[in-house]
Each structure stands twice: as structure tokens, then as C-alpha cells.
Design a protein around this motif. Structure first.
Motif, PDB file in Angstrom:
ATOM      1  N   LEU A 111      81.543  -5.898  44.478  1.00 42.04           N
ATOM      2  CA  LEU A 111      80.155  -6.340  44.582  1.00 42.04           C
ATOM      3  C   LEU A 111      79.258  -5.751  43.494  1.00 42.04           C
ATOM      4  CD1 LEU A 111      79.561  -6.393  48.447  1.00 42.04           C
ATOM      5  CD2 LEU A 111      79.259  -8.298  46.872  1.00 42.04           C
ATOM      6  N   GLU A 112      79.836  -5.094  42.505  1.00 41.31           N
ATOM      7  CA  GLU A 112      79.048  -4.539  41.411  1.00 41.31           C
ATOM      8  C   GLU A 112      78.452  -5.663  40.564  1.00 41.31           C
ATOM      9  OE1 GLU A 112      77.171  -2.218  38.610  1.00 41.31           O
ATOM     10  OE2 GLU A 112      77.834  -1.769  40.643  1.00 41.31           O
ATOM     11  N   SER A 113      77.164  -5.529  40.199  1.00 36.29           N
ATOM     12  CA  SER A 113      76.493  -6.517  39.357  1.00 36.29           C
ATOM     13  C   SER A 113      75.267  -5.868  38.742  1.00 36.29           C
ATOM     14  CB  SER A 113      76.092  -7.758  40.167  1.00 36.29           C
ATOM     15  OG  SER A 113      75.134  -7.413  41.153  1.00 36.29           O
ATOM     16  N   ASP A 114      74.631  -6.583  37.829  1.00 39.20           N
ATOM     17  CA  ASP A 114      73.438  -6.075  37.145  1.00 39.20           C
ATOM     18  C   ASP A 114      72.202  -6.463  37.950  1.00 39.20           C
ATOM     19  OD1 ASP A 114      71.451  -5.301  35.432  1.00 39.20           O
ATOM     20  OD2 ASP A 114      72.359  -6.201  33.640  1.00 39.20           O
ATOM     21  N   ILE A 115      71.890  -5.661  38.955  1.00 37.01           N
ATOM     22  CA  ILE A 115      70.762  -5.956  39.840  1.00 37.01           C
ATOM     23  C   ILE A 115      69.451  -5.952  39.070  1.00 37.01           C
ATOM     24  CG2 ILE A 115      69.475  -5.159  41.861  1.00 37.01           C
ATOM     25  CD1 ILE A 115      72.091  -3.975  42.917  1.00 37.01           C
ATOM     26  N   ASP A 116      69.326  -5.009  38.152  1.00 37.09           N
ATOM     27  CA  ASP A 116      68.075  -4.890  37.402  1.00 37.09           C
ATOM     28  C   ASP A 116      67.758  -6.184  36.649  1.00 37.09           C
ATOM     29  OD1 ASP A 116      69.693  -2.303  37.544  1.00 37.09           O
ATOM     30  OD2 ASP A 116      67.694  -1.505  37.123  1.00 37.09           O
ATOM     31  N   ALA A 117      68.785  -6.762  36.037  1.00 34.95           N
ATOM     32  CA  ALA A 117      68.573  -7.989  35.263  1.00 34.95           C
ATOM     33  C   ALA A 117      68.184  -9.150  36.167  1.00 34.95           C
ATOM     34  CB  ALA A 117      69.824  -8.334  34.463  1.00 34.95           C
ATOM     35  N   VAL A 118      68.868  -9.279  37.298  1.00 37.36           N
ATOM     36  CA  VAL A 118      68.546 -10.369  38.227  1.00 37.36           C
ATOM     37  C   VAL A 118      67.130 -10.197  38.771  1.00 37.36           C
ATOM     38  CG1 VAL A 118      69.181 -11.492  40.392  1.00 37.36           C
ATOM     39  CG2 VAL A 118      70.965 -10.712  38.826  1.00 37.36           C
ATOM     40  N   ALA A 119      66.789  -8.971  39.147  1.00 36.59           N
ATOM     41  CA  ALA A 119      65.455  -8.707  39.698  1.00 36.59           C
ATOM     42  C   ALA A 119      64.367  -9.019  38.676  1.00 36.59           C
ATOM     43  CB  ALA A 119      65.342  -7.259  40.152  1.00 36.59           C
ATOM     44  N   GLY A 120      64.648  -8.767  37.409  1.00 38.43           N
ATOM     45  CA  GLY A 120      63.659  -8.990  36.376  1.00 38.43           C
ATOM     46  C   GLY A 120      63.261 -10.438  36.194  1.00 38.43           C
ATOM     47  N   THR A 121      64.062 -11.374  36.694  1.00 36.87           N
ATOM     48  CA  THR A 121      63.719 -12.793  36.556  1.00 36.87           C
ATOM     49  C   THR A 121      62.566 -13.203  37.456  1.00 36.87           C
ATOM     50  OG1 THR A 121      65.323 -13.538  38.222  1.00 36.87           O
ATOM     51  CG2 THR A 121      66.108 -13.342  35.941  1.00 36.87           C
ATOM     52  N   VAL A 122      62.307 -12.430  38.518  1.00 34.55           N
ATOM     53  CA  VAL A 122      61.233 -12.793  39.444  1.00 34.55           C
ATOM     54  C   VAL A 122      60.221 -11.670  39.654  1.00 34.55           C
ATOM     55  CG1 VAL A 122      62.529 -14.525  40.746  1.00 34.55           C
ATOM     56  CG2 VAL A 122      62.695 -12.120  41.412  1.00 34.55           C
ATOM     57  N   SER A 123      60.536 -10.465  39.209  1.00 38.48           N
ATOM     58  CA  SER A 123      59.695  -9.310  39.510  1.00 38.48           C
ATOM     59  C   SER A 123      58.880  -8.883  38.298  1.00 38.48           C
ATOM     60  CB  SER A 123      60.550  -8.123  39.967  1.00 38.48           C
ATOM     61  OG  SER A 123      61.328  -8.467  41.092  1.00 38.48           O
ATOM     62  N   GLY A 124      57.620  -8.570  38.539  1.00 41.16           N
ATOM     63  CA  GLY A 124      56.812  -7.991  37.476  1.00 41.16           C
ATOM     64  C   GLY A 124      56.993  -6.502  37.358  1.00 41.16           C
ATOM     65  N   TRP A 125      57.614  -5.902  38.375  1.00 41.98           N
ATOM     66  CA  TRP A 125      57.827  -4.453  38.436  1.00 41.98           C
ATOM     67  C   TRP A 125      59.209  -4.213  39.012  1.00 41.98           C
ATOM     68  CZ3 TRP A 125      59.120  -0.745  41.948  1.00 41.98           C
ATOM     69  CH2 TRP A 125      58.727   0.582  41.726  1.00 41.98           C
ATOM     70  N   VAL A 126      60.048  -3.475  38.300  1.00 38.80           N
ATOM     71  CA  VAL A 126      61.398  -3.147  38.763  1.00 38.80           C
ATOM     72  C   VAL A 126      61.648  -1.668  38.508  1.00 38.80           C
ATOM     73  CG1 VAL A 126      63.878  -3.578  38.525  1.00 38.80           C
ATOM     74  CG2 VAL A 126      62.251  -5.462  38.212  1.00 38.80           C
ATOM     75  N   ARG A 127      62.163  -0.969  39.514  1.00 39.90           N
ATOM     76  CA  ARG A 127      62.509   0.441  39.316  1.00 39.90           C
ATOM     77  C   ARG A 127      63.744   0.788  40.132  1.00 39.90           C
ATOM     78  NH1 ARG A 127      57.687   4.642  39.507  1.00 39.90           N
ATOM     79  NH2 ARG A 127      57.150   3.245  37.763  1.00 39.90           N
ATOM     80  N   ARG A 128      64.601   1.585  39.528  1.00 39.36           N
ATOM     81  CA  ARG A 128      65.797   2.117  40.190  1.00 39.36           C
ATOM     82  C   ARG A 128      65.539   3.589  40.485  1.00 39.36           C
ATOM     83  NH1 ARG A 128      71.233   0.955  40.493  1.00 39.36           N
ATOM     84  NH2 ARG A 128      70.860  -1.015  39.396  1.00 39.36           N
ATOM     85  N   THR A 129      65.542   3.957  41.753  1.00 39.63           N
ATOM     86  CA  THR A 129      65.254   5.338  42.146  1.00 39.63           C
ATOM     87  C   THR A 129      66.552   6.135  42.207  1.00 39.63           C
ATOM     88  OG1 THR A 129      63.340   4.602  43.428  1.00 39.63           O
ATOM     89  CG2 THR A 129      64.193   6.796  43.893  1.00 39.63           C
ATOM     90  N   LEU A 130      66.610   7.233  41.478  1.00 38.54           N
ATOM     91  CA  LEU A 130      67.859   7.978  41.342  1.00 38.54           C
ATOM     92  C   LEU A 130      67.853   9.322  42.064  1.00 38.54           C
ATOM     93  CD1 LEU A 130      68.631   7.236  37.578  1.00 38.54           C
ATOM     94  CD2 LEU A 130      69.578   6.129  39.613  1.00 38.54           C
ATOM     95  N   ARG A 131      66.720   9.732  42.636  1.00 37.52           N
ATOM     96  CA  ARG A 131      66.659  10.989  43.382  1.00 37.52           C
ATOM     97  C   ARG A 131      65.897  10.758  44.681  1.00 37.52           C
ATOM     98  NH1 ARG A 131      64.122  15.782  40.339  1.00 37.52           N
ATOM     99  NH2 ARG A 131      62.302  14.404  40.554  1.00 37.52           N
ATOM    100  N   PRO A 132      66.376  11.329  45.788  1.00 40.41           N
ATOM    101  CA  PRO A 132      65.668  11.122  47.062  1.00 40.41           C
ATOM    102  C   PRO A 132      64.245  11.643  47.028  1.00 40.41           C
ATOM    103  CG  PRO A 132      67.398  12.773  47.285  1.00 40.41           C
ATOM    104  CD  PRO A 132      67.609  12.127  45.975  1.00 40.41           C
ATOM    105  N   GLU A 133      63.987  12.696  46.260  1.00 44.09           N
ATOM    106  CA  GLU A 133      62.634  13.232  46.215  1.00 44.09           C
ATOM    107  C   GLU A 133      61.660  12.321  45.466  1.00 44.09           C
ATOM    108  OE1 GLU A 133      65.179  16.019  43.553  1.00 44.09           O
ATOM    109  OE2 GLU A 133      65.456  14.705  45.293  1.00 44.09           O
ATOM    110  N   ASP A 134      62.179  11.295  44.778  1.00 44.38           N
ATOM    111  CA  ASP A 134      61.316  10.353  44.066  1.00 44.38           C
ATOM    112  C   ASP A 134      61.031   9.080  44.858  1.00 44.38           C
ATOM    113  OD1 ASP A 134      61.251  12.060  41.877  1.00 44.38           O
ATOM    114  OD2 ASP A 134      62.952  11.085  40.888  1.00 44.38           O
ATOM    115  N   VAL A 135      61.672   8.919  46.007  1.00 42.20           N
ATOM    116  CA  VAL A 135      61.574   7.648  46.725  1.00 42.20           C
ATOM    117  C   VAL A 135      60.140   7.343  47.138  1.00 42.20           C
ATOM    118  CG1 VAL A 135      62.211   6.445  48.844  1.00 42.20           C
ATOM    119  CG2 VAL A 135      63.958   7.643  47.526  1.00 42.20           C
ATOM    120  N   ALA A 136      59.454   8.313  47.719  1.00 41.13           N
ATOM    121  CA  ALA A 136      58.095   8.058  48.203  1.00 41.13           C
ATOM    122  C   ALA A 136      57.170   7.695  47.046  1.00 41.13           C
ATOM    123  CB  ALA A 136      57.568   9.274  48.958  1.00 41.13           C
ATOM    124  N   GLU A 137      57.263   8.424  45.955  1.00 43.54           N
ATOM    125  CA  GLU A 137      56.400   8.144  44.801  1.00 43.54           C
ATOM    126  C   GLU A 137      56.686   6.766  44.224  1.00 43.54           C
ATOM    127  OE1 GLU A 137      55.209  10.052  40.445  1.00 43.54           O
ATOM    128  OE2 GLU A 137      56.601  11.101  41.780  1.00 43.54           O
TER     129      GLU A 137
END
Length: 521
Positions: A111-137
Motif C-alpha cells: 500500500l506504499e504510495s506518494d501521498i504527498d503528491a496525490v494530496a497536492g492535487t486538491v490541497s492548498g496546504w499539505v504537511r507530513r508530521t514526523l514527531r508526536p510532539e509536533d502534531v498539535a502545532e
């Protein structure tokens, strides 16, 4: 707390209390957190396109952000059509997409795929959160983006969801709210000069100008200056009916829209885009702005109502907008057609209804028939990606549980997201669905002629068959009942009126399979 818990807590604290979802393995910690975070309602859809359409309908009626939870890239892909519609409507929506654990991605699992690229086709804002302490921000940043009118996608790897981390400092929900859009004084002055010029001016409205205050200001301007006032073809949410200032919509077919705009020397845009034809046609212009017409941008989708009020106070001081008078069609009798069905709807539409319209060609008479019906909200197919109506009705009904929802649905597009009926039943939503069943992709039969594909001749048997839905006939009553929604088939105007009256009288979901002839015979 882990990342999933932090995400949910931040959303709830910001006033987002419903999440439409079709989750998978990577989102299980989010699912588990629903039982540990008070205030969040999870609504299950059986297909991602239903979840995204429901979130869209919810946000349009609630007037605030909606959340949707999807599983990896394929889940996001399945929801993409209604995310496209949401993007075109500037719907405030946060799309949370679970991903593989960060250390697992290198193995290129199935199920691996380029989520960021797909999301960018409809989203004005895309972010991948890599640390749990950054989730809220990051969640607060996504909320800020959606309040600007952007669709925001937050990608949450599974290990970030399940790992505990210290929460970082996060601004309050109130602090994250976007200030009201500033009115551009120069744009107001330029629009006023166009209106004072004495030349034919068209005022085209959309965005937040299609609600009461914006409509009133636009109609005041039209009454005082003689300008033609039109609403964009597919508004995200249009308030209309008795007691509401009435505005005609720009026609769907380019030829009709061109007639509405013909002779204009000035076009003032308030929350609407400059008009173009939906498709290209051989030998015909795509841009519908008349030659020699100057285009003036008064305001984008957000802040259009405020700009119109400022403009109305300039060119029409002290005036009030006339309101649409109450008027209902007489109940028709005899054959059930697109026009007699529209008359029945206009005669019986209840007070304060929400109408979700994806009736397409079969709904040709509905606007006129409901113009004087009790005041109601209309949600339309903003991006043209079909399969919107049944899911959007879910969100509208959840956002306004005390209001009846009427979903007007073409038969072909109904089949894209027919599983939405299961959620209608599961949540016991007060949604009456009318399927306009003409057994064909009627709009495509019309377009086959309009694009000149058949060179002026009748389409051949293979072309006709590809747009035909009658063999085998789709039994919507049986499908609805199999998904938990009572169904009823009608063939005459009298049967339709009886079925619609019964559905409106009894809370909960209903489906009416309305057999109507094709507009093409």
C-alpha cells in the motif's frame, strides 16, 4: 499522550467535533482515541468518496471546519472526486491521511504510495508530521489554512500516532481564527465607477455573498443601478425562497450563459470566478466574458459579502432589497416528468429545508418551481465531479439535525456513492432522497450532440449503448432497502406527491425512485 490523542484533542479544542471516516490499519490509534477524547463524533462511511463528500456537506452547512480520516494513498485516491468538489467550493476541511510507520516506508509495502503528491492535487496546504510532539502545532496550522479557504491535508505516519511525546506550545483555537477579510477600498471604488458609468454592468456573485446579507446587498445594487445580478452556476451554498432576495444563477450551458452576459461592458466579480464554459467545444470560445467587457474583481470568495455591503452603501444608500414573495405551484396530475416532479417539490418543500441538488438534467425545472417555496438552503455540485449528492446529504443532516434534508439525485451519479444510504440509515438521518430515474446518462447524450461527435447524425448503436442505464434496469428501491433505507417507486405525479408528503411527515431516511422519461425522448 500519543500523536493520535493529541490530534483529536486539538481538533475538539478548536471546535471540530465530527470526523467522517473510512479508516484502515494505519489509523487504528486514531480510532482507539475516539473512546478517550470526549467530544468527537466518528461517522463511518463505507467508501472514502462518501466520507469526503459528507465532510464537504457538513462544513458548508455548519460554517466551520470538518474533518475526514482516510487510509493511505489509495484511500485518499478513492476520496479524491469529492475533495475536488470541496476545493472548488473553498470548503474548510482537514483531511487526515494515515501513512505507514516512518521506518516501514523503505520496504515498499503493497500500500506504499506518494501521498504527498496525490494530496497536492486538491490541497492548498499539505504537511507530513514526523514527531508526536509536533502534531498539535501542525493541526493548528491546518486549521488556520482551512479558515483561509484552503483544503488542508495532514499526513500522520502510524508510529507518530502510537508514540507518546511531549506536547509543544500551541496557540489557542481562538487565536488561530482568521480575522475577517479586509475590504479593498480601491476595488469598491472601481466597481462603483463601473456601475455609475451608465453602461451595461453584470454583477456576478459567489462565495460568502450567496447568503442573506450578501444577497441583500447585491440585489440593492441591482435595483439602484440597473445592473444585472447573477449567482455563479454552482454555488457552494445558496440561500433562496420566500423572504430571501432572489438572484438568478448563471446558466450551465455556455450558449445560455453567453445570452445572459451579452452586451455587458463591465463585469464585477464578488466571490465568483470569471465565467468560462465547462468544456471546450469545436469552434466556440471558452471565455464567456463578452468582447470589450472590462472585468473588475471586487472580492474573492471570502469577504465578498462585506465588500458588497460596502458597495451597496456607496451606490444604493438607504435602500432595502425586495424579497421573493411566497408562491407555490399547484400540485400537478398525470405523467411524472422532470417538470411535474419539480412542481411537486415546489408545492411540498417544507420550511427551512436543505436541498442537496445533483439532479443534473432531470432537475431542469426545480429552480423555478421552488423560487417561492419556504426559505431553504441549496447545496450544489461545485466541481462537477459526480457522486456528491448522497454523501453531502449526510454531512448536511448531521450539521443541522433539526432541519429536513432533500437530496435530489440523478440515477447515474447516484450509483457512484450509493453506499451513502447505509450511513443515512446507520445515523438515522432525516434525509429524503429522490432518484430521478430516466435510465440513461442523459447529460452525456446531450453532450454527444453538442460537441459535434456525431457530425450532425444520430449516434450509432454502440454510442447509444454506452450511455444507456436501462439494461438491466437499476432497482433503487431494492438497493435502498438492502442498505436499511425504506424505498418507494413512483410513476405518476400523484404517486410522487403522496410519497414525498409521507417522507417529509416521518423523520428518518427515505428513498423515492421517481421514474421519469429522458429529456431526449
Amino acid at each position: 499522550m500519543n500523536g493520535a490523542h493529541s490530534l483529536l484533542t486539538t481538533l475538539v479544542d478548536a471546535g471540530v467535533d465530527v470526523c467522517f471516516a473510512n479508516p484502515g490499519t494505519s489509523e487504528m490509534h486514531f480510532v482507539a482515541a475516539l473512546d478517550t477524547v470526549d467530544g468527537m463524533r466518528g461517522v463511518l462511511a463505507l467508501f472514502e468518496g462518501v466520507a469526503t463528500g459528507a465532510a464537504d456537506g457538513y462544513a458548508r452547512i455548519a460554517g466551520g471546519p470538518a474533518a475526514v480520516l482516510l487510509h493511505l494513498g489509495p484511500g485518499l485516491g478513492n476520496g479524491l472526486a469529492n475533495l475536488h468538489n470541496a476545493r472548488r467550493a473553498h470548503t474548510p476541511m482537514i483531511v487526515v491521511v494515515g501513512d505507514h510507520a516512518t521506518y516501514h516506508k523503505k520496504y515498499d509495502a503493497p500500500l506504499e504510495s506518494d501521498i504527498d503528491a496525490v494530496a497536492g492535487t486538491v490541497s492548498g496546504w499539505v504537511r507530513r508530521t514526523l514527531r508526536p510532539e509536533d502534531v498539535a502545532e501542525d493541526t493548528m496550522a491546518a486549521l488556520a489554512a482551512v479558515r483561509r479557504g484552503e483544503l488542508a491535508t495532514l499526513i500522520l505516519p502510524a508510529d507518530v500516532s502510537w508514540t507518546d511525546g511531549e506536547a509543544g506550545a500551541v496557540q489557542s483555537a481562538a487565536a488561530s481564527a482568521q480575522p475577517a477579510a479586509a475590504v479593498d477600498g480601491d476595488a469598491v471604488q472601481a466597481a462603483a465607477q463601473a456601475l455609475y458609468s451608465g453602461e451595461h454592468t453584470v454583477l456576478l456573485i459567489g462565495g460568502d455573498a450567496t447568503h442573506g446579507p450578501g444577497l441583500a446587498a447585491a440585489v440593492r445594487i441591482g435595483e439602484a443601478t440597473g445592473a444585472t445580478v447573477l449567482c455563479e452556476t454552482f454555488p457552494a451554498r445558496l440561500q433562496r425562497g420566500a423572504g430571501v432576495p432572489a438572484v438568478d444563477r448563471l446558466a450551465y450551458f455556455a450558449e445560455a450563459a453567453a445570452e445572459q452576459l451579452a452586451g455587458a461592458r463591465h463585469l464585477v466579480l464578488a466571490g465568483a470566478a470569471s465565467p468560462v464554459s465547462f468544456f471546450a467545444y469545436p469552434g466556440k470560445a471558452s471565455d464567456l466574458v463578452p468582447d470589450g467587457c472590462a472585468v473588475h474583481l471586487l472580492a474573492p470568495h471570502r469577504g465578498a459579502a462585506d465588500a458588497l455591503r460596502r458597495l451597496a452603501d456607496n451606490v444604493a444608500p438607504g435602500t432595502t432589497a425586495p424579497l421573493a414573495p411566497p408562491a407555490r405551484p399547484e400540485l400537478p396530475s398525470g405523467e411524472l416528468t422532470a417538470f411535474t416532479a419539480a412542481a411537486v417539490i415546489g408545492a411540498l418543500l417544507p420550511d427551512d429545508a436543505i436541498v442537496v441538488d445533483e439532479s443534473n438534467t432531470a432537475g431542469v425545472g426545480i429552480a423555478a418551481a421552488t423560487a417561492g417555496a419556504p426559505a431553504h438552503d441549496l447545496l450544489t455540485l461545485t466541481g462537477g465531479a459526480i457522486g456528491y449528492g448522497l454523501p453531502a446529504a449526510i454531512g448536511a443532516a448531521i450539521a443541522a439535525p433539526d432541519r429536513p434534508v432533500l437530496a435530489l439525485q440523478a440515477d447515474g451519479s447516484a450509483m457512484y456513492t450509493i453506499s451513502a444510504l447505509w450511513t443515512h440509515a446507520r445515523e438515522n438521518l432525516d434525509v429524503t432522497t429522490v432518484i430521478f430515474n430516466n435510465g440513461a446518462y442523459d447529460i452525456l447524450r446531450i453532450e454527444l450532440q453538442r460537441v459535434g461527435a456525431t457530425s450532425g447524425t444520430e449516434p450509432g448503436p454502440k454510442a447509444r449503448q454506452l450511455l444507456d442505464l436501462s439494461s438491466p434496469a437499476i432497482d433503487f428501491v431494492q438497493i435502498a432497502e438492502g442498505l436499511g433505507v425504506p424505498g418507494r417507486r413512483v410513476r405518476t405525479a400523484e404517486e410522487f406527491a403522496a410519497a414525498l408528503a409521507d417522507a417529509f411527515a416521518e423523520p428518518g431516511p427515505h428513498l423515492i425512485d421517481a421514474l421519469v422519461p429522458s429529456l431526449l425522448g
